[in-house]
Write a protein that holds these residues in place. Sequence first.
Motif, PDB file in Angstrom:
ATOM      1  N   SER A 139       0.974  -1.256  -0.081  1.00 47.27           N
ATOM      2  CA  SER A 139      -0.027   0.161   0.155  1.00 47.27           C
ATOM      3  C   SER A 139       0.704   1.312   0.179  1.00 47.27           C
ATOM      4  O   SER A 139       0.293   2.470  -0.487  1.00 47.27           O
ATOM      5  CB  SER A 139      -0.778   0.043   1.235  1.00 47.27           C
ATOM      6  N   LYS A 140       2.202   1.006   0.498  1.00 48.44           N
ATOM      7  CA  LYS A 140       3.164   2.349   0.280  1.00 48.44           C
ATOM      8  C   LYS A 140       3.523   2.808  -0.894  1.00 48.44           C
ATOM      9  O   LYS A 140       3.836   3.802  -1.115  1.00 48.44           O
ATOM     10  CB  LYS A 140       4.321   2.007   1.155  1.00 48.44           C
ATOM     11  N   ILE A 141       3.160   1.812  -2.004  1.00 44.79           N
ATOM     12  CA  ILE A 141       3.821   2.247  -3.548  1.00 44.79           C
ATOM     13  C   ILE A 141       2.933   2.009  -4.466  1.00 44.79           C
ATOM     14  O   ILE A 141       3.153   2.244  -5.564  1.00 44.79           O
ATOM     15  CB  ILE A 141       5.166   1.025  -3.687  1.00 44.79           C
ATOM     16  N   VAL A 142       1.538   1.547  -4.137  1.00 42.86           N
ATOM     17  CA  VAL A 142       0.607   1.607  -5.301  1.00 42.86           C
ATOM     18  C   VAL A 142      -0.671   2.189  -4.767  1.00 42.86           C
ATOM     19  O   VAL A 142      -0.858   2.142  -3.420  1.00 42.86           O
ATOM     20  CB  VAL A 142       0.334  -0.062  -5.963  1.00 42.86           C
ATOM     21  N   GLY A 143      -1.493   2.519  -5.720  1.00 45.94           N
ATOM     22  CA  GLY A 143      -2.602   3.295  -5.330  1.00 45.94           C
ATOM     23  C   GLY A 143      -3.945   2.270  -5.106  1.00 45.94           C
ATOM     24  O   GLY A 143      -5.049   2.694  -4.746  1.00 45.94           O
ATOM     25  N   ARG A 144      -3.763   1.290  -5.651  1.00 43.27           N
ATOM     26  CA  ARG A 144      -5.165   0.125  -5.801  1.00 43.27           C
ATOM     27  C   ARG A 144      -5.593  -0.223  -3.998  1.00 43.27           C
ATOM     28  O   ARG A 144      -4.506  -0.056  -3.274  1.00 43.27           O
ATOM     29  CB  ARG A 144      -4.837  -0.988  -6.417  1.00 43.27           C
ATOM     30  N   ASP A 145      -6.553  -0.724  -3.980  1.00 43.43           N
ATOM     31  CA  ASP A 145      -7.172  -1.076  -2.967  1.00 43.43           C
ATOM     32  C   ASP A 145      -6.276  -2.397  -2.267  1.00 43.43           C
ATOM     33  O   ASP A 145      -6.583  -3.530  -2.817  1.00 43.43           O
ATOM     34  CB  ASP A 145      -8.632  -1.273  -3.180  1.00 43.43           C
ATOM     35  N   PRO A 146      -5.810  -2.383  -1.335  1.00 48.67           N
ATOM     36  CA  PRO A 146      -4.990  -3.399  -0.863  1.00 48.67           C
ATOM     37  C   PRO A 146      -5.770  -4.747  -0.361  1.00 48.67           C
ATOM     38  O   PRO A 146      -5.293  -5.771  -0.412  1.00 48.67           O
ATOM     39  CB  PRO A 146      -3.970  -2.796   0.201  1.00 48.67           C
ATOM     40  N   GLU A 147      -6.993  -4.231   0.115  1.00 47.21           N
ATOM     41  CA  GLU A 147      -7.759  -5.394   0.754  1.00 47.21           C
ATOM     42  C   GLU A 147      -8.213  -6.164  -0.358  1.00 47.21           C
ATOM     43  O   GLU A 147      -8.791  -7.372  -0.154  1.00 47.21           O
ATOM     44  CB  GLU A 147      -8.909  -4.759   1.416  1.00 47.21           C
ATOM     45  N   SER A 148      -8.187  -5.813  -1.567  1.00 50.15           N
ATOM     46  CA  SER A 148      -8.917  -6.634  -2.867  1.00 50.15           C
ATOM     47  C   SER A 148      -7.786  -7.411  -3.291  1.00 50.15           C
ATOM     48  O   SER A 148      -8.274  -8.073  -4.242  1.00 50.15           O
ATOM     49  CB  SER A 148      -9.578  -5.635  -3.735  1.00 50.15           C
ATOM     50  N   LEU A 149      -6.414  -7.506  -2.586  1.00 52.07           N
ATOM     51  CA  LEU A 149      -5.574  -8.485  -3.241  1.00 52.07           C
ATOM     52  C   LEU A 149      -5.133  -9.558  -2.570  1.00 52.07           C
ATOM     53  O   LEU A 149      -5.130  -9.459  -1.194  1.00 52.07           O
ATOM     54  CB  LEU A 149      -4.211  -7.322  -3.243  1.00 52.07           C
ATOM     55  N   ASP A 150      -5.147 -10.738  -3.375  1.00 51.35           N
ATOM     56  CA  ASP A 150      -4.775 -11.854  -2.858  1.00 51.35           C
ATOM     57  C   ASP A 150      -2.946 -11.985  -2.845  1.00 51.35           C
ATOM     58  O   ASP A 150      -2.387 -10.904  -3.285  1.00 51.35           O
ATOM     59  CB  ASP A 150      -5.321 -13.035  -3.564  1.00 51.35           C
ATOM     60  N   TYR A 348      -2.385   3.500   6.261  1.00 48.62           N
ATOM     61  CA  TYR A 348      -2.651   2.482   5.365  1.00 48.62           C
ATOM     62  C   TYR A 348      -4.150   2.353   5.182  1.00 48.62           C
ATOM     63  O   TYR A 348      -5.090   2.250   6.089  1.00 48.62           O
ATOM     64  CB  TYR A 348      -2.312   0.848   6.301  1.00 48.62           C
ATOM     65  N   PRO A 349      -4.904   2.505   4.154  1.00 44.16           N
ATOM     66  CA  PRO A 349      -4.039   2.897   2.873  1.00 44.16           C
ATOM     67  C   PRO A 349      -3.500   4.323   2.517  1.00 44.16           C
ATOM     68  O   PRO A 349      -4.285   4.892   3.296  1.00 44.16           O
ATOM     69  CB  PRO A 349      -5.168   2.325   1.763  1.00 44.16           C
ATOM     70  N   PRO A 350      -2.703   4.563   1.960  1.00 44.08           N
ATOM     71  CA  PRO A 350      -2.252   5.817   1.409  1.00 44.08           C
ATOM     72  C   PRO A 350      -3.074   6.745   1.081  1.00 44.08           C
ATOM     73  O   PRO A 350      -3.843   6.341   0.139  1.00 44.08           O
ATOM     74  CB  PRO A 350      -0.900   5.669   0.654  1.00 44.08           C
ATOM     75  N   PRO A 351      -3.498   7.807   1.474  1.00 44.69           N
ATOM     76  CA  PRO A 351      -4.262   8.797   1.024  1.00 44.69           C
ATOM     77  C   PRO A 351      -4.134   9.231  -0.301  1.00 44.69           C
ATOM     78  O   PRO A 351      -2.935   9.543  -0.564  1.00 44.69           O
ATOM     79  CB  PRO A 351      -4.450  10.075   1.887  1.00 44.69           C
ATOM     80  N   ARG A 352      -5.056   9.390  -1.120  1.00 42.33           N
ATOM     81  CA  ARG A 352      -4.876  10.095  -2.571  1.00 42.33           C
ATOM     82  C   ARG A 352      -4.574  11.290  -2.545  1.00 42.33           C
ATOM     83  O   ARG A 352      -4.944  12.107  -1.604  1.00 42.33           O
ATOM     84  CB  ARG A 352      -6.176   9.938  -3.366  1.00 42.33           C
ATOM     85  N   GLY A 353      -3.541  12.042  -3.489  1.00 41.65           N
ATOM     86  CA  GLY A 353      -3.235  13.154  -3.303  1.00 41.65           C
ATOM     87  C   GLY A 353      -2.162  13.649  -2.410  1.00 41.65           C
ATOM     88  O   GLY A 353      -1.558  14.842  -1.997  1.00 41.65           O
ATOM     89  N   SER A 354      -1.550  12.682  -1.550  1.00 40.92           N
ATOM     90  CA  SER A 354      -0.469  12.783  -0.698  1.00 40.92           C
ATOM     91  C   SER A 354       0.841  12.819  -1.419  1.00 40.92           C
ATOM     92  O   SER A 354       1.103  11.879  -2.674  1.00 40.92           O
ATOM     93  CB  SER A 354      -0.483  12.020   0.609  1.00 40.92           C
ATOM     94  N   PRO A 355       1.903  13.497  -1.098  1.00 43.53           N
ATOM     95  CA  PRO A 355       3.036  13.529  -1.972  1.00 43.53           C
ATOM     96  C   PRO A 355       3.687  12.217  -1.687  1.00 43.53           C
ATOM     97  O   PRO A 355       4.097  12.076  -0.636  1.00 43.53           O
ATOM     98  CB  PRO A 355       4.047  14.767  -1.361  1.00 43.53           C
ATOM     99  N   PRO A 356       4.137  11.424  -2.479  1.00 44.58           N
ATOM    100  CA  PRO A 356       4.607  10.220  -2.434  1.00 44.58           C
ATOM    101  C   PRO A 356       6.123  10.022  -2.495  1.00 44.58           C
ATOM    102  O   PRO A 356       7.008   9.065  -2.533  1.00 44.58           O
ATOM    103  CB  PRO A 356       4.130   9.196  -3.550  1.00 44.58           C
ATOM    104  N   GLY A 357       6.933  11.095  -2.503  1.00 49.56           N
ATOM    105  CA  GLY A 357       8.342  11.112  -2.756  1.00 49.56           C
ATOM    106  C   GLY A 357       8.999  10.571  -3.989  1.00 49.56           C
ATOM    107  O   GLY A 357       8.055  11.002  -4.909  1.00 49.56           O
TER     108      GLY A 357
END
Length: 367
Positions: A139-150, A348-357
């Motif tokens: 969740s730190k490096i992608v924007g997709r919903d982590p709870e939906s991932l196996d 977790y999860p990272p908010p949209r629009g936050s600076p990701p470095g």
Amino acid sequence: MLTDLYPDPTAGLVLAQILLFALALDSALGDPRWLYSVVSHPVVVIGRLIERLEKRLNRPHFTRGLKIWQGMLLSLWVIGLTTLAGVVITLMAGWLPAGWVLEVLAVSSLLAFRGLYDEVKRVATFLKRSLADGRWAVSKIVGRDPESLDEAGVARAAVESLAENFSDGVVAPLFWYCLFGLPGLCAYKAINTLDSMIGHKNERYEAFGKFAARLDDLANLIPARLAGFFIVLGAALHPAANHRKAWRTMRRDARKHNSPNAGWQEAAMAGALDFALAGPRRYGNHVVDDPWMGNGRSDLNSADIEIRAEPLHPGRDMGRGDKRRRSGSIRLRPTKPPPSCYPHAHRYPPPRGSPPGHLPTDKSVHY
């Protein structure tokens, strides 16, 4: 032409030396947490500037046309100020004795080779422990919903991020530095951070971030394709990869991606490793039904992440930090996220629009 930008042969030699030292420094140290706990990371400074200006310039009651205009003004202001900072540092480096050291430090801080490796390797480490830990790390490096991932979804997300951010975090910064020096590199990082923060297809940023998103597409047009080519070249040098299939898959599938640029690296990576990447993904309540890149297997796991990430890190044998990790004396704890120079990276999860470095989120939810 580079010969026009650097007519003096010694200038080209100095440029090459600065790049080599900056890459070596980034590979060995990355972004030291002790340093960026005292001073703000340059990308974080850019992100805070964008955040403050966006609150002032992006109002819900504005018309769509005004939002586009205001977003363009914000983008030009941020890019202009960041480029000016690059000019000032370049002039200081020219005036000071051994000023090239200052430029090496500046260039190294704006590269993400080591940071990309560490973040993707962390996903593999946490995924070995449990699916919940792997979801937290990815969740730190992608924007997709982590709870939906196996497990396979987490592993694919990490490999896709590795491919995409190889361009955004390494190839593109070096490309713009070679063309226009430190001012060009600073301008690119501003453009890329603008896109990561406001270049999203949602109600708040659809109009306001349109200029930033389009400008990022333009800035990455050549670097993204170069990154895909470098992945093909790397596959030719790696015994576990297939460079011919990487080339064929990149040419066949790259343009299928929702992003005009991200498909080149992802398709090359998929072909090189005989994977199937991309495909349908969920971002909150929004589902992106992208086609698959490559026709290999999609059931990836933590071992696939480790095997594919390791060759990309040129400094993996440098420094005691990596030796300690191999010996097991460092234990990462997902319940206590490590401090980060990137704002909001611990959430977790990272908010949209936050600076990701250095590590922009995946572009499927962007323009």
